[in-house]
Design a protein around this motif. Structure first.
Motif, PDB file in Angstrom:
ATOM      1  N   GLU A  72     -26.403  79.705  58.708  1.00  0.00           N
ATOM      2  CA  GLU A  72     -27.576  80.310  57.767  1.00  0.00           C
ATOM      3  C   GLU A  72     -27.634  79.714  56.441  1.00  0.00           C
ATOM      4  O   GLU A  72     -29.080  79.562  56.066  1.00  0.00           O
ATOM      5  CB  GLU A  72     -27.212  81.817  57.744  1.00  0.00           C
ATOM      6  CG  GLU A  72     -27.208  82.620  59.027  1.00  0.00           C
ATOM      7  CD  GLU A  72     -26.572  83.916  58.806  1.00  0.00           C
ATOM      8  OE1 GLU A  72     -26.107  84.318  57.809  1.00  0.00           O
ATOM      9  OE2 GLU A  72     -26.660  84.912  59.805  1.00  0.00           O
ATOM     10  N   ALA A  73     -26.679  79.263  55.989  1.00  0.00           N
ATOM     11  CA  ALA A  73     -26.709  78.749  54.496  1.00  0.00           C
ATOM     12  C   ALA A  73     -27.489  77.527  54.521  1.00  0.00           C
ATOM     13  O   ALA A  73     -28.296  77.245  53.740  1.00  0.00           O
ATOM     14  CB  ALA A  73     -25.413  78.735  53.590  1.00  0.00           C
ATOM     15  N   LEU A  74     -26.696  76.720  55.595  1.00  0.00           N
ATOM     16  CA  LEU A  74     -27.430  75.439  55.698  1.00  0.00           C
ATOM     17  C   LEU A  74     -28.859  75.163  55.951  1.00  0.00           C
ATOM     18  O   LEU A  74     -29.733  74.580  55.576  1.00  0.00           O
ATOM     19  CB  LEU A  74     -26.511  74.326  56.727  1.00  0.00           C
ATOM     20  CG  LEU A  74     -26.735  73.134  56.827  1.00  0.00           C
ATOM     21  CD1 LEU A  74     -26.747  72.205  55.442  1.00  0.00           C
ATOM     22  CD2 LEU A  74     -25.841  72.468  57.720  1.00  0.00           C
ATOM     23  N   ASN A  75     -29.067  76.237  56.792  1.00  0.00           N
ATOM     24  CA  ASN A  75     -30.698  76.447  57.130  1.00  0.00           C
ATOM     25  C   ASN A  75     -31.527  76.625  56.180  1.00  0.00           C
ATOM     26  O   ASN A  75     -32.692  76.017  55.918  1.00  0.00           O
ATOM     27  CB  ASN A  75     -30.605  77.453  58.218  1.00  0.00           C
ATOM     28  CG  ASN A  75     -31.961  77.212  59.230  1.00  0.00           C
ATOM     29  OD1 ASN A  75     -32.504  76.197  59.399  1.00  0.00           O
ATOM     30  ND2 ASN A  75     -32.764  78.515  59.535  1.00  0.00           N
ATOM     31  N   VAL A  76     -31.038  77.515  54.988  1.00  0.00           N
ATOM     32  CA  VAL A  76     -31.682  77.825  53.879  1.00  0.00           C
ATOM     33  C   VAL A  76     -32.147  76.467  53.018  1.00  0.00           C
ATOM     34  O   VAL A  76     -33.169  76.040  52.872  1.00  0.00           O
ATOM     35  CB  VAL A  76     -31.086  78.906  53.119  1.00  0.00           C
ATOM     36  CG1 VAL A  76     -31.712  78.930  51.726  1.00  0.00           C
ATOM     37  CG2 VAL A  76     -30.999  80.314  53.748  1.00  0.00           C
ATOM     38  N   VAL A  77     -30.991  75.735  53.014  1.00  0.00           N
ATOM     39  CA  VAL A  77     -31.013  74.377  52.459  1.00  0.00           C
ATOM     40  C   VAL A  77     -32.091  73.479  52.778  1.00  0.00           C
ATOM     41  O   VAL A  77     -32.959  72.779  52.400  1.00  0.00           O
ATOM     42  CB  VAL A  77     -29.627  73.729  52.175  1.00  0.00           C
ATOM     43  CG1 VAL A  77     -29.719  72.251  51.599  1.00  0.00           C
ATOM     44  CG2 VAL A  77     -28.804  74.716  51.107  1.00  0.00           C
ATOM     45  N   ILE A  78     -31.967  73.393  54.100  1.00  0.00           N
ATOM     46  CA  ILE A  78     -32.794  72.411  55.009  1.00  0.00           C
ATOM     47  C   ILE A  78     -34.279  72.977  54.661  1.00  0.00           C
ATOM     48  O   ILE A  78     -35.063  71.905  54.457  1.00  0.00           O
ATOM     49  CB  ILE A  78     -32.418  72.451  56.417  1.00  0.00           C
ATOM     50  CG1 ILE A  78     -31.258  71.807  56.732  1.00  0.00           C
ATOM     51  CG2 ILE A  78     -33.768  71.848  57.335  1.00  0.00           C
ATOM     52  CD1 ILE A  78     -30.696  72.177  58.116  1.00  0.00           C
ATOM     53  N   LEU A  83     -36.518  69.171  54.479  1.00  0.00           N
ATOM     54  CA  LEU A  83     -35.764  67.974  54.823  1.00  0.00           C
ATOM     55  C   LEU A  83     -36.285  67.660  56.132  1.00  0.00           C
ATOM     56  O   LEU A  83     -36.278  66.279  56.256  1.00  0.00           O
ATOM     57  CB  LEU A  83     -34.264  68.644  54.987  1.00  0.00           C
ATOM     58  CG  LEU A  83     -33.553  68.527  53.557  1.00  0.00           C
ATOM     59  CD1 LEU A  83     -31.845  68.756  54.082  1.00  0.00           C
ATOM     60  CD2 LEU A  83     -33.588  67.403  52.700  1.00  0.00           C
ATOM     61  N   LEU A  84     -36.973  68.611  57.037  1.00  0.00           N
ATOM     62  CA  LEU A  84     -37.728  67.813  58.072  1.00  0.00           C
ATOM     63  C   LEU A  84     -38.761  66.953  57.964  1.00  0.00           C
ATOM     64  O   LEU A  84     -39.034  65.953  58.685  1.00  0.00           O
ATOM     65  CB  LEU A  84     -38.126  69.193  58.918  1.00  0.00           C
ATOM     66  CG  LEU A  84     -37.000  69.941  59.762  1.00  0.00           C
ATOM     67  CD1 LEU A  84     -37.460  71.220  60.509  1.00  0.00           C
ATOM     68  CD2 LEU A  84     -36.190  68.998  60.726  1.00  0.00           C
ATOM     69  N   GLN A  92     -33.336  63.221  61.188  1.00  0.00           N
ATOM     70  CA  GLN A  92     -34.267  64.346  61.563  1.00  0.00           C
ATOM     71  C   GLN A  92     -33.757  64.861  62.845  1.00  0.00           C
ATOM     72  O   GLN A  92     -33.972  66.124  63.145  1.00  0.00           O
ATOM     73  CB  GLN A  92     -35.894  63.727  61.671  1.00  0.00           C
ATOM     74  CG  GLN A  92     -36.858  64.826  61.781  1.00  0.00           C
ATOM     75  CD  GLN A  92     -38.400  64.418  61.865  1.00  0.00           C
ATOM     76  OE1 GLN A  92     -38.633  63.357  62.666  1.00  0.00           O
ATOM     77  NE2 GLN A  92     -39.036  64.768  61.032  1.00  0.00           N
ATOM     78  N   ARG A  93     -33.695  64.154  64.046  1.00  0.00           N
ATOM     79  CA  ARG A  93     -33.221  64.816  65.299  1.00  0.00           C
ATOM     80  C   ARG A  93     -31.966  65.582  65.118  1.00  0.00           C
ATOM     81  O   ARG A  93     -31.824  66.489  65.838  1.00  0.00           O
ATOM     82  CB  ARG A  93     -32.876  63.456  66.213  1.00  0.00           C
ATOM     83  CG  ARG A  93     -34.113  62.963  66.776  1.00  0.00           C
ATOM     84  CD  ARG A  93     -33.789  61.948  67.973  1.00  0.00           C
ATOM     85  NE  ARG A  93     -33.174  60.824  67.451  1.00  0.00           N
ATOM     86  CZ  ARG A  93     -33.994  59.853  67.118  1.00  0.00           C
ATOM     87  NH1 ARG A  93     -35.221  59.833  66.916  1.00  0.00           N
ATOM     88  NH2 ARG A  93     -33.366  58.452  66.594  1.00  0.00           N
ATOM     89  N   ALA A  94     -30.889  65.173  64.029  1.00  0.00           N
ATOM     90  CA  ALA A  94     -30.141  66.058  63.917  1.00  0.00           C
ATOM     91  C   ALA A  94     -30.198  67.502  63.391  1.00  0.00           C
ATOM     92  O   ALA A  94     -29.770  68.527  63.781  1.00  0.00           O
ATOM     93  CB  ALA A  94     -28.900  65.023  63.126  1.00  0.00           C
TER      94      ALA A  94
END
Length: 113
Positions: A72-78, A83-84, A92-94
């Protein structure tokens, strides 16, 4: 002919018959699902302080919950750093695969409620 699976550390051999054995595993999974019986303990490796590790698991968060919070936290950062749009290719695929996995996990949570 049977397939043999070896557990190296204790040299234990498990013989499984050829073909579909999912029915056997389903039976045991259903039988053990709502019990406190532990058939197998998995040692995930060494820890510097097993007492703290056990306390955290028992009182704070399971490994799954810890990984969920990290996701969840990493998704917030992304999303916050957009970043996409700022990445391409394998990076980007990762990120897309990671966010897709989080979405699949959330769907599974809703299905299993």
């Amino acid at each position: 002919m049977s397939r043999e699976y070896y557990y190296r550390k204790a040299d234990i051999t498990f013989d499984f018959p050829d073909g579909d054995v999912s029915q056997v595993f389903s039976y045991w999974n259903n039988f053990l699902r709502d019990t406190n019986f532990t058939a197998v303990n998995v040692n995930m490796g060494q820890t510097r302080n097993a007492e703290i590790e056990q306390y955290v698991l028992d009182n704070i968060a399971s490994y799954g919950r810890q990984l969920g919070r990290i996701g969840e936290a990493l998704n917030v950062v992304i999303n916050h750093l957009d970043l996409l749009k700022k990445t391409s290719g394998d990076d980007q695929r990762a990120l897309v695969a990671f966010q897709s996995m989080l979405s699949d996990i959330e769907s599974a949570k809703q299905t299993c409620k």
